[in-house]
Design a protein around this motif. Structure first.
Motif, mmCIF file in Angstrom:
data_model
loop_
_atom_site.group_PDB
_atom_site.id
_atom_site.type_symbol
_atom_site.label_atom_id
_atom_site.label_comp_id
_atom_site.label_asym_id
_atom_site.label_seq_id
_atom_site.Cartn_x
_atom_site.Cartn_y
_atom_site.Cartn_z
ATOM 1 N N ILE A 50 0.838 -1.188 0.000
ATOM 2 C CA ILE A 50 0.000 0.000 0.000
ATOM 3 C C ILE A 50 0.879 1.247 0.000
ATOM 4 C CG2 ILE A 50 -1.730 1.341 1.250
ATOM 5 C CD1 ILE A 50 -2.826 -1.207 2.398
ATOM 6 N N GLU A 51 0.676 2.086 -0.999
ATOM 7 C CA GLU A 51 1.338 3.388 -0.999
ATOM 8 C C GLU A 51 0.349 4.417 -0.465
ATOM 9 O OE1 GLU A 51 3.188 6.915 -3.825
ATOM 10 O OE2 GLU A 51 1.803 5.447 -4.657
ATOM 11 N N PHE A 52 0.662 4.993 0.677
ATOM 12 C CA PHE A 52 -0.125 6.079 1.221
ATOM 13 C C PHE A 52 0.418 7.374 0.617
ATOM 14 C CE2 PHE A 52 -0.541 2.720 4.378
ATOM 15 C CZ PHE A 52 -1.888 2.762 4.683
ATOM 16 N N PHE A 53 -0.442 8.106 -0.081
ATOM 17 C CA PHE A 53 0.016 9.293 -0.799
ATOM 18 C C PHE A 53 -0.980 10.429 -0.639
ATOM 19 C CE2 PHE A 53 -3.080 7.694 -3.762
ATOM 20 C CZ PHE A 53 -3.576 8.834 -4.399
ATOM 21 N N ALA A 54 -0.547 11.609 -1.022
ATOM 22 C CA ALA A 54 -1.437 12.775 -1.082
ATOM 23 C C ALA A 54 -1.111 13.531 -2.363
ATOM 24 C CB ALA A 54 -1.242 13.675 0.127
ATOM 25 N N TYR A 55 -2.124 13.954 -3.072
ATOM 26 C CA TYR A 55 -1.897 14.681 -4.319
ATOM 27 C C TYR A 55 -1.149 15.992 -4.077
ATOM 28 C CZ TYR A 55 -4.730 11.660 -7.348
ATOM 29 O OH TYR A 55 -5.202 10.608 -8.091
ATOM 30 N N GLN A 95 -9.200 12.848 -1.916
ATOM 31 C CA GLN A 95 -9.451 11.410 -1.807
ATOM 32 C C GLN A 95 -10.584 11.006 -2.752
ATOM 33 O OE1 GLN A 95 -10.129 11.550 2.580
ATOM 34 N NE2 GLN A 95 -8.729 9.797 2.659
ATOM 35 N N GLN A 96 -11.645 11.803 -2.754
ATOM 36 C CA GLN A 96 -12.779 11.514 -3.628
ATOM 37 C C GLN A 96 -12.366 11.554 -5.095
ATOM 38 O OE1 GLN A 96 -15.275 14.458 -1.089
ATOM 39 N NE2 GLN A 96 -16.787 13.343 -2.304
ATOM 40 N N LEU A 97 -11.489 12.470 -5.438
ATOM 41 C CA LEU A 97 -11.025 12.562 -6.827
ATOM 42 C C LEU A 97 -10.354 11.261 -7.256
ATOM 43 C CD1 LEU A 97 -10.387 14.094 -9.446
ATOM 44 C CD2 LEU A 97 -8.342 15.018 -8.298
ATOM 45 N N TYR A 98 -9.479 10.731 -6.409
ATOM 46 C CA TYR A 98 -8.769 9.488 -6.762
ATOM 47 C C TYR A 98 -9.749 8.352 -7.018
ATOM 48 C CZ TYR A 98 -5.918 5.311 -6.426
ATOM 49 O OH TYR A 98 -5.328 4.095 -6.692
ATOM 50 N N TYR A 99 -10.683 8.149 -6.107
ATOM 51 C CA TYR A 99 -11.608 7.028 -6.253
ATOM 52 C C TYR A 99 -12.631 7.271 -7.365
ATOM 53 C CZ TYR A 99 -9.532 5.096 -2.072
ATOM 54 O OH TYR A 99 -8.629 4.572 -1.175
ATOM 55 N N THR A 100 -12.935 8.521 -7.655
ATOM 56 C CA THR A 100 -13.830 8.822 -8.776
ATOM 57 C C THR A 100 -13.166 8.469 -10.095
ATOM 58 O OG1 THR A 100 -14.933 10.604 -7.573
ATOM 59 C CG2 THR A 100 -15.105 10.649 -9.965
ATOM 60 N N ALA A 103 -13.297 4.768 -10.505
ATOM 61 C CA ALA A 103 -14.640 4.300 -10.841
ATOM 62 C C ALA A 103 -14.990 4.599 -12.294
ATOM 63 C CB ALA A 103 -15.670 4.948 -9.914
ATOM 64 N N LEU A 104 -14.456 5.670 -12.825
ATOM 65 C CA LEU A 104 -14.717 6.051 -14.217
ATOM 66 C C LEU A 104 -13.744 5.383 -15.186
ATOM 67 C CD1 LEU A 104 -15.399 9.865 -13.719
ATOM 68 C CD2 LEU A 104 -17.081 8.072 -14.202
ATOM 69 N N ASN A 105 -12.921 4.481 -14.642
ATOM 70 C CA ASN A 105 -11.947 3.747 -15.457
ATOM 71 C C ASN A 105 -10.971 4.692 -16.151
ATOM 72 O OD1 ASN A 105 -10.766 1.344 -16.377
ATOM 73 N ND2 ASN A 105 -11.929 1.388 -18.292
ATOM 74 N N ARG A 106 -10.527 5.702 -15.395
ATOM 75 C CA ARG A 106 -9.529 6.633 -15.926
ATOM 76 C C ARG A 106 -8.308 6.692 -15.002
ATOM 77 N NH1 ARG A 106 -10.630 10.226 -19.951
ATOM 78 N NH2 ARG A 106 -8.340 10.356 -19.918
ATOM 79 N N PRO A 107 -7.703 5.531 -14.721
ATOM 80 C CA PRO A 107 -6.503 5.539 -13.876
ATOM 81 C C PRO A 107 -5.346 6.290 -14.525
ATOM 82 C CG PRO A 107 -6.772 3.402 -14.916
ATOM 83 C CD PRO A 107 -8.039 4.158 -15.185
ATOM 84 N N ASP A 108 -5.431 6.492 -15.846
ATOM 85 C CA ASP A 108 -4.378 7.227 -16.541
ATOM 86 C C ASP A 108 -4.293 8.681 -16.071
ATOM 87 O OD1 ASP A 108 -7.015 7.240 -18.007
ATOM 88 O OD2 ASP A 108 -5.999 8.810 -19.152
ATOM 89 N N LEU A 109 -5.382 9.176 -15.485
ATOM 90 C CA LEU A 109 -5.389 10.560 -15.017
ATOM 91 C C LEU A 109 -4.726 10.740 -13.657
ATOM 92 C CD1 LEU A 109 -8.911 11.860 -16.134
ATOM 93 C CD2 LEU A 109 -6.703 12.070 -17.285
ATOM 94 N N HIS A 110 -4.420 9.634 -12.997
ATOM 95 C CA HIS A 110 -3.795 9.714 -11.672
ATOM 96 C C HIS A 110 -2.499 10.528 -11.727
ATOM 97 C CE1 HIS A 110 -2.368 8.595 -7.714
ATOM 98 N NE2 HIS A 110 -1.346 7.928 -8.220
ATOM 99 N N ALA A 111 -1.602 10.145 -12.613
ATOM 100 C CA ALA A 111 -0.332 10.868 -12.732
ATOM 101 C C ALA A 111 -0.547 12.294 -13.223
ATOM 102 C CB ALA A 111 0.615 10.119 -13.673
ATOM 103 N N ARG A 112 -1.568 12.488 -14.045
ATOM 104 C CA ARG A 112 -1.822 13.828 -14.579
ATOM 105 C C ARG A 112 -2.302 14.785 -13.502
ATOM 106 N NH1 ARG A 112 -4.954 12.773 -20.350
ATOM 107 N NH2 ARG A 112 -3.703 10.972 -21.008
ATOM 108 N N VAL A 113 -2.940 14.259 -12.459
ATOM 109 C CA VAL A 113 -3.352 15.114 -11.347
ATOM 110 C C VAL A 113 -2.112 15.712 -10.675
ATOM 111 C CG1 VAL A 113 -4.490 15.222 -9.103
ATOM 112 C CG2 VAL A 113 -5.498 13.867 -10.939
#
Length: 209
Positions: A50-55, A95-100, A103-113
């Motif tokens: 588990i990586e605990f992170f903050a944007y 936190q909500q942004l990450y899980y949203t 859920a929208l199947n856009r994990p590619d946006l994680h790094a872009r955040v």
């Protein structure tokens, strides 16, 4: 909005100044600590890392490409799980942004955040700003708004907060291996790569202990 931004930047500044300990202190500190009792994982049959992170954390932003690369070469019985941390209520929307996005199947946006916040200096700190931004990334705004406040996302946020508290996370990034061992760049000699190397060392220990 400005009060919210000030609180978030204060948290970021605190993380940036306290994450890395003085070299002499880091050399004398252990590279990991044991979690007792061990925390059960959410991925049956796998050793969770588990990586605990903050944007808002600059160190997390710097490590993101390294973590992504590491995950591609992780052993088959290892599952990477990323958990967004909120050290105060104003960080909950992140936190909500990450899980949203998940859920929208856009994990590619994680790094872009991370890029948007730390390199492009976008103020993605509330639902409206986040929705405006994701709509420029090809995400349907109505779907984003609906999922952001959904029961499923709220449940995952609660679980993330629970895990953060159980593991006594007080800085990011931190890595929990198999629910048994916790390490971080600080504990691994003030080194991003050292933290990932320590994770690799802890995985066999998590299998046997």
């Amino acid at each position: 909005m400005y009060k919210l931004l000030s609180r978030l930047l204060a948290v970021t500044a605190l993380a940036a100044t306290t994450l890395f300990a003085p070299a002499s202190q880091a050399q004398n500190a252990p590279a990991y600590k044991a979690i007792n009792p061990a925390m059960p994982g959410d991925t049956p049959g796998k050793i969770e890392v588990i990586e605990f992170f903050a944007y808002t954390c600059p160190h997390c932003a710097a490590m993101e490409p390294m973590v992504e690369k590491w995950a591609k070469t992780a052993p088959p019985d290892v599952a990477l799980k990323q958990v967004p941390v909120a050290f105060n209520a104003s960080m909950k929307p992140l936190q909500q942004l990450y899980y949203t996005l998940e859920a929208l199947n856009r994990p590619d946006l994680h790094a872009r955040v991370f890029t948007a916040i730390h390199q492009e200096h976008k103020r993605l700190f509330d639902k409206k700003a986040m929705g405006d931004w994701v709509s420029t990334q090809g995400v349907d705004r109505a779907k984003f708004d609906a999922v952001f406040d959904s029961f499923s996302v709220q449940t995952q946020v609660e679980r993330a907060t629970q895990l953060t508290q159980q593991a006594n996370i007080d800085g990011t990034p931190s890595f929990l291996v198999g629910g048994k061992f916790l390490t971080s760049p600080v504990m691994a000699g003030n080194s991003y790569q050292g933290a990932l190397d320590e994770v690799d060392k802890l995985i066999p220990m998590a299998r046997t202990k």
